[in-house]
Design a protein around this motif. Sequence first.
Motif, PDB file in Angstrom:
ATOM      1  N   MET A  32       0.834  -1.207   0.000  1.00 33.87           N
ATOM      2  CA  MET A  32       0.000   0.000   0.000  1.00 33.87           C
ATOM      3  C   MET A  32       0.866   1.254   0.000  1.00 33.87           C
ATOM      4  SD  MET A  32      -2.947   0.977   2.809  1.00 33.87           S
ATOM      5  CE  MET A  32      -1.927   0.480   4.208  1.00 33.87           C
ATOM      6  N   TRP A  33       1.876   1.296   0.852  1.00 33.53           N
ATOM      7  CA  TRP A  33       2.728   2.482   0.948  1.00 33.53           C
ATOM      8  C   TRP A  33       3.666   2.628  -0.249  1.00 33.53           C
ATOM      9  CZ3 TRP A  33       4.369   2.603   6.850  1.00 33.53           C
ATOM     10  CH2 TRP A  33       3.242   2.943   7.620  1.00 33.53           C
ATOM     11  N   LEU A  34       4.040   1.512  -0.871  1.00 39.22           N
ATOM     12  CA  LEU A  34       4.846   1.617  -2.091  1.00 39.22           C
ATOM     13  C   LEU A  34       4.037   2.268  -3.217  1.00 39.22           C
ATOM     14  CD1 LEU A  34       6.756  -1.794  -2.141  1.00 39.22           C
ATOM     15  CD2 LEU A  34       7.723   0.474  -1.695  1.00 39.22           C
ATOM     16  N   LEU A  35       2.782   1.857  -3.371  1.00 42.02           N
ATOM     17  CA  LEU A  35       1.932   2.492  -4.379  1.00 42.02           C
ATOM     18  C   LEU A  35       1.790   3.987  -4.094  1.00 42.02           C
ATOM     19  CD1 LEU A  35      -0.981  -0.083  -4.872  1.00 42.02           C
ATOM     20  CD2 LEU A  35       0.948   0.347  -6.408  1.00 42.02           C
ATOM     21  N   ARG A  36       1.518   4.332  -2.861  1.00 40.28           N
ATOM     22  CA  ARG A  36       1.321   5.734  -2.510  1.00 40.28           C
ATOM     23  C   ARG A  36       2.626   6.523  -2.620  1.00 40.28           C
ATOM     24  NH1 ARG A  36      -2.420   4.638   2.768  1.00 40.28           N
ATOM     25  NH2 ARG A  36      -1.337   6.510   3.517  1.00 40.28           N
ATOM     26  N   SER A  37       3.769   5.860  -2.460  1.00 41.36           N
ATOM     27  CA  SER A  37       5.066   6.523  -2.695  1.00 41.36           C
ATOM     28  C   SER A  37       5.242   6.825  -4.181  1.00 41.36           C
ATOM     29  CB  SER A  37       6.218   5.646  -2.197  1.00 41.36           C
ATOM     30  OG  SER A  37       6.170   5.466  -0.797  1.00 41.36           O
ATOM     31  N   PHE A  38       4.886   5.866  -5.036  1.00 42.17           N
ATOM     32  CA  PHE A  38       4.891   6.125  -6.481  1.00 42.17           C
ATOM     33  C   PHE A  38       4.031   7.350  -6.799  1.00 42.17           C
ATOM     34  CE2 PHE A  38       5.988   1.605  -8.060  1.00 42.17           C
ATOM     35  CZ  PHE A  38       7.218   2.007  -8.554  1.00 42.17           C
ATOM     36  N   PHE A  39       2.849   7.424  -6.188  1.00 38.16           N
ATOM     37  CA  PHE A  39       1.938   8.538  -6.461  1.00 38.16           C
ATOM     38  C   PHE A  39       2.570   9.865  -6.033  1.00 38.16           C
ATOM     39  CE2 PHE A  39      -1.808   5.441  -5.486  1.00 38.16           C
ATOM     40  CZ  PHE A  39      -1.555   4.750  -6.661  1.00 38.16           C
ATOM     41  N   ALA A  40       3.234   9.874  -4.867  1.00 34.89           N
ATOM     42  CA  ALA A  40       3.896  11.097  -4.391  1.00 34.89           C
ATOM     43  C   ALA A  40       4.991  11.526  -5.349  1.00 34.89           C
ATOM     44  CB  ALA A  40       4.465  10.879  -2.992  1.00 34.89           C
ATOM     45  N   CYS A  41       5.722  10.549  -5.881  1.00 35.18           N
ATOM     46  CA  CYS A  41       6.793  10.859  -6.847  1.00 35.18           C
ATOM     47  C   CYS A  41       6.227  11.498  -8.103  1.00 35.18           C
ATOM     48  CB  CYS A  41       7.553   9.588  -7.205  1.00 35.18           C
ATOM     49  SG  CYS A  41       8.595   8.909  -5.902  1.00 35.18           S
ATOM     50  N   LEU A  42       5.156  10.931  -8.624  1.00 40.77           N
ATOM     51  CA  LEU A  42       4.545  11.479  -9.830  1.00 40.77           C
ATOM     52  C   LEU A  42       4.066  12.907  -9.611  1.00 40.77           C
ATOM     53  CD1 LEU A  42       2.530   8.337 -10.924  1.00 40.77           C
ATOM     54  CD2 LEU A  42       4.235   9.504 -12.333  1.00 40.77           C
ATOM     55  N   ASP A  43       3.389  13.141  -8.506  1.00 32.56           N
ATOM     56  CA  ASP A  43       2.840  14.464  -8.247  1.00 32.56           C
ATOM     57  C   ASP A  43       3.931  15.491  -7.998  1.00 32.56           C
ATOM     58  OD1 ASP A  43       0.535  16.125  -7.977  1.00 32.56           O
ATOM     59  OD2 ASP A  43       0.879  16.176  -5.826  1.00 32.56           O
ATOM     60  N   ALA A  44       5.112  15.028  -7.577  1.00 38.01           N
ATOM     61  CA  ALA A  44       6.232  15.945  -7.337  1.00 38.01           C
ATOM     62  C   ALA A  44       7.051  16.213  -8.594  1.00 38.01           C
ATOM     63  CB  ALA A  44       7.145  15.374  -6.248  1.00 38.01           C
ATOM     64  N   GLY A  45       6.729  15.545  -9.702  1.00 35.51           N
ATOM     65  CA  GLY A  45       7.465  15.778 -10.935  1.00 35.51           C
ATOM     66  C   GLY A  45       8.687  14.908 -11.109  1.00 35.51           C
ATOM     67  N   VAL A  46       8.778  13.788 -10.378  1.00 33.73           N
ATOM     68  CA  VAL A  46       9.880  12.832 -10.529  1.00 33.73           C
ATOM     69  C   VAL A  46       9.681  12.068 -11.837  1.00 33.73           C
ATOM     70  CG1 VAL A  46      10.933  10.760  -9.540  1.00 33.73           C
ATOM     71  CG2 VAL A  46      10.217  12.640  -8.045  1.00 33.73           C
ATOM     72  N   ASP A  47      10.756  11.888 -12.585  1.00 31.63           N
ATOM     73  CA  ASP A  47      10.660  11.242 -13.897  1.00 31.63           C
ATOM     74  C   ASP A  47      10.768   9.727 -13.844  1.00 31.63           C
ATOM     75  OD1 ASP A  47      10.660  13.603 -15.889  1.00 31.63           O
ATOM     76  OD2 ASP A  47      12.309  14.076 -14.530  1.00 31.63           O
ATOM     77  N   ARG A  48      11.485   9.210 -12.828  1.00 31.14           N
ATOM     78  CA  ARG A  48      11.598   7.759 -12.679  1.00 31.14           C
ATOM     79  C   ARG A  48      11.783   7.439 -11.208  1.00 31.14           C
ATOM     80  NH1 ARG A  48      15.400   4.552 -16.770  1.00 31.14           N
ATOM     81  NH2 ARG A  48      13.834   5.558 -18.104  1.00 31.14           N
ATOM     82  N   ALA A  49      11.177   6.331 -10.773  1.00 30.26           N
ATOM     83  CA  ALA A  49      11.281   5.921  -9.369  1.00 30.26           C
ATOM     84  C   ALA A  49      11.521   4.420  -9.310  1.00 30.26           C
ATOM     85  CB  ALA A  49      10.009   6.288  -8.606  1.00 30.26           C
ATOM     86  N   HIS A  50      12.566   4.022  -8.563  1.00 28.08           N
ATOM     87  CA  HIS A  50      12.917   2.604  -8.414  1.00 28.08           C
ATOM     88  C   HIS A  50      12.675   2.156  -6.979  1.00 28.08           C
ATOM     89  CE1 HIS A  50      15.508   3.856 -11.852  1.00 28.08           C
ATOM     90  NE2 HIS A  50      15.243   2.646 -12.299  1.00 28.08           N
TER      91      HIS A  50
END
Length: 547
Positions: free
Chosen positions: A361-379
């Motif tokens: 659950m928190w990994l998905l929501r971390s992906f979402f935070a990255c997208l909303d912050a303008g991160v181009d790639r997240a591993h």
Amino acid sequence: PVMSPGEITEMVIYGTPKGVSTAHAVEVHGSNSPVHASRQQDMRSFLGICSFVDDPIARSNVVTTIREYHEWPWTEDGSDPGYPKALNKFEPAYGGPPFEFDKYYNSTNNAHITTHMVLSERPPFFTNGKSSEIDWKPVPDAQMNNWKYTTTPKSYLKIAGHAYQFAARYGSTKVATNMLQLASDQKKLTGLNIVKGGVETWNEPDKTWKGRNAYFAPYEHAAMLSAIYDGHENTMGSGVGAKNADKNFHVIMGGLAGGDAVGTDYFEAMRLWFEFQRKDKKFPAEALNLHHYCNNPKKHTGISPEECGLGDFLKQFTSWRDAKVPQMQFWLSEFGYDTFPESPQHSPAYAHFTAKQTQGMWLLRSFFACLDAGVDRAHIYMLRDVTERDGIQYTTSGLCTTKSLGWQPKPSWYYVHTFTNLTSETTYNKNMSTGGVRILHWVAKAPNQGTPKAVYALWLPSMTGASKSGFQLQLEESSATTVTLVKVGMNSTWGFQSSLQVQGGKVSVEVSEMPVFVAVGIRPSSPSGPAKPIKPSYEKYQWEKGE
């Protein structure tokens, strides 16, 4: 550092603002508006995981990009003297059972997974077999504390030479075979075009916990990056620098571990070095790179990305990028949670969620935070566990169990796989959060039968087990008639799907802390079923974070 009398190695200037500057306008990320509208993230390029050469494709395909941990001695070891007379071995390699890198990169490329290699650890021609020195900077021991030497690009000739060889073999451009530096048992291959992600220059070069010899000050990191990129503007001789083998080969700066302590200062110091030390004044990399883990040290636990403030934390870096180096991508190349409860980075069980469900659950929501912050790639860190039951941080961060247990998927593997399947052919559009419900929106890159025309993610950012029934989601797609609800769960890589009725352009959704997805333009399908078992592996040979 050792310095000459009168030599200034660092200067800090303090001041207070006297007015408002408009020289570098920074976009404000608000809800109900696109984030970084000019660079909306392509999800096939965004979704990533940290992994190893021996991880099977049947588990690695959980995402669309791989950050491959790659020890330099795996390809330069033994009596190899290094550049300019290197004896590189790629297939078979020096390291592993042995490893076969040609076969590995072919398999990831054939699976449409973009892979980049993280080059780290010193070979024996530097360490003389001393394992305690593998994390030190790749310069001779005698020069380790010579500031002038470690901030000079030519000092990194051997690693820049190796980057050339790697790009020459796996990049898209063929070089003359007399430029290849290989052991006698190696095929003279070049221009294979199977590593589309490039090379990352060291893993956590700002690692303070390994001592000064392992720590790269910003100017030292800048000097090495400039050497690896293009041989410091092609001033270091032939066969040096990745771009001199293949101008299209990507170079990624090493992922920093200390962003929470120094903010953007490390990046800014590097940028200033490039401005004064390179004629083209270019930051010589395709992407900036950072690691960050959400936790509460006092409570010995991981915390949610919302409690951590992950989005706001990342926005300081993407805003700096937008203002100073807007042509560059920004990556978060490590984030994650352990599932063993004694780890200080563990995802806790709470309400009706198990620890492993909380991780996903928190990994998905971390992906979402990255997208909303303008991160181009997240591993995500990472694909597999290091051990089964260990309280050392990062040893149970895998989406799967250890290889000795056959990479058995945890719930998080299915959750992330579902997210990948739903969004990999979309671009992230905008944040539509309203009324305490977090909502993100993706749109299809092109009409494609069997994939959604648009996707929404909905969730509550709390940690109480809360839910909200009957939430009315206003669809952006005004003519939508076929809409499917997708809930993540164990044993299905497409989640568990059901139809939603559209009334007045809205659908009714029950929202909780576990994200749910609303897919427009696809009909419900049956669960995919559990992943096929994989034969366990008992090989023990490489470093993994936490060991």
